[in-house]
Write an enzyme that holds these catalytic residues in place. Sequence first.
Site, short mmCIF file in Angstrom:
data_model
loop_
_atom_site.label_atom_id
_atom_site.label_comp_id
_atom_site.label_asym_id
_atom_site.label_seq_id
_atom_site.Cartn_x
_atom_site.Cartn_y
_atom_site.Cartn_z
N GLY A 38 0.82 -1.21 0.00
CA GLY A 38 0.00 0.00 0.00
C GLY A 38 0.85 1.25 0.00
N HIS A 41 2.23 4.75 -4.99
CA HIS A 41 2.77 5.93 -5.67
C HIS A 41 3.00 5.58 -7.13
CE1 HIS A 41 6.48 3.71 -5.31
NE2 HIS A 41 6.43 3.75 -3.98
N HIS A 44 4.39 2.16 -8.08
CA HIS A 44 3.44 1.04 -8.10
C HIS A 44 2.57 1.10 -9.36
CE1 HIS A 44 4.01 1.45 -3.59
NE2 HIS A 44 4.30 0.19 -3.79
N GLY A 154 9.57 -4.23 -8.56
CA GLY A 154 10.38 -3.06 -8.93
C GLY A 154 11.87 -3.33 -8.73
N GLN A 160 15.61 -7.84 -3.26
CA GLN A 160 14.33 -8.54 -3.13
C GLN A 160 13.98 -9.24 -4.44
OE1 GLN A 160 10.61 -7.01 -1.13
NE2 GLN A 160 10.07 -6.41 -3.19
N SER A 193 7.43 4.32 -0.64
CA SER A 193 6.38 4.69 0.32
C SER A 193 6.99 5.39 1.53
CB SER A 193 5.62 3.45 0.76
OG SER A 193 5.14 2.77 -0.38
O1 PAF Z 1 8.17 -4.64 -1.94
C1 PAF Z 1 7.19 -4.71 -1.16
O2 PAF Z 1 6.35 -3.81 -1.10
C2 PAF Z 1 7.03 -5.92 -0.26
O3 PAF Z 1 8.27 -6.42 0.12
C3 PAF Z 1 6.18 -7.03 -0.90
C4 PAF Z 1 6.84 -7.60 -2.15
C5 PAF Z 1 4.79 -6.50 -1.25
C6 PAF Z 1 6.00 -8.19 0.09
O4 PAF Z 1 5.38 -7.77 1.25
#
Ligand code: PAF
Length: 289
Positions: A38, A41, A44, A154, A160, A193
């Site tokens: 959430g 921006h 996203h 992203g 990640q 965010s």
């Molecule tokens: O990148 C994120 O916003 C979070 O790490 C994700 C991938 C939604 C997992 O909670």
Amino acid sequence: MSDTSPEVPILRRLDDLRALTRAWRRAGERIAVVPTMGALHAGHISLVAAARTRAERVIVTIFVNPRQFNSREDYEKYPRTEEADAVLLEPFAVDAVFVPAEHEVYPEGFATTVSVSGLTAPLEGEYRPGHFDGMSTVVTKLLTMTSADCAMFGEKDWQQLQVVRRMARDLNLDCEIVPCPTVREPDGLALSSRNQRLTHDARAMSAALPRALLGAAAEIAEGRAPGPVLETARAAVLGAGFDSIDYLELRDAETLGPAIEGRPARLFVAAWAGPVRLIDNVPIAVPAG
Ligand code: PAF
């Protein structure tokens, strides 16, 4: 966020989501998911736009995952802006926004952790113990809950992205992991965010982060020795007003191990502006030989 808004269909229960995704699958439609926490921006929104080009159906998930935060305070202070998120999503005609409650994701007795080794050790792994286990666990769940054929991530969270790719490969998840470029403010600051929590002064100096990365990346690409270049970049970040730097490092783009000549590499940074921790990364062309 109204559950009855015709423009943004909000689902909070897994059973309701499953009923939809089963119907879509029966109709032969592909599903793309944009997992988020959430506080949406333009970064996203670029993921949503990419999702639209890849599947007939697009699901955005909004879940602030308690298991990937290192402190209760950070979790509690994470911005929650459901109303504004719905408004932002309205023009993009997403097919479902899945906003599960914590017990829907982690029911009583939940006892499973997805843990990727190796890639999770350096950088964020060193400074945020347990973060990647929490992230990998929830992403595995979100991909399976949504039955997604593809999922958008992203490049701003480069580590990640690599961890999710590895996990999807290792677990044979039938879901393509799609990388999407970092979206930046006009002054270069990567959208996040967490930027909402920057004070006016911190926001003003925060563009020093991408500036230092890009300057260092250019110098290393020209053949200057990384050691002194990275020292100068660290000094520039602290000189601009950041309180401290967790890391500012050159690493192999894929393995996240030490950079090797001739292979794609990236510069990674994490730095603190008051209580707000910002991360960023940029590609770098390491000269061969
Ligand atoms: O990148 C994120 O916003 C979070 O790490 C994700 C991938 C939604 C997992 O909670």
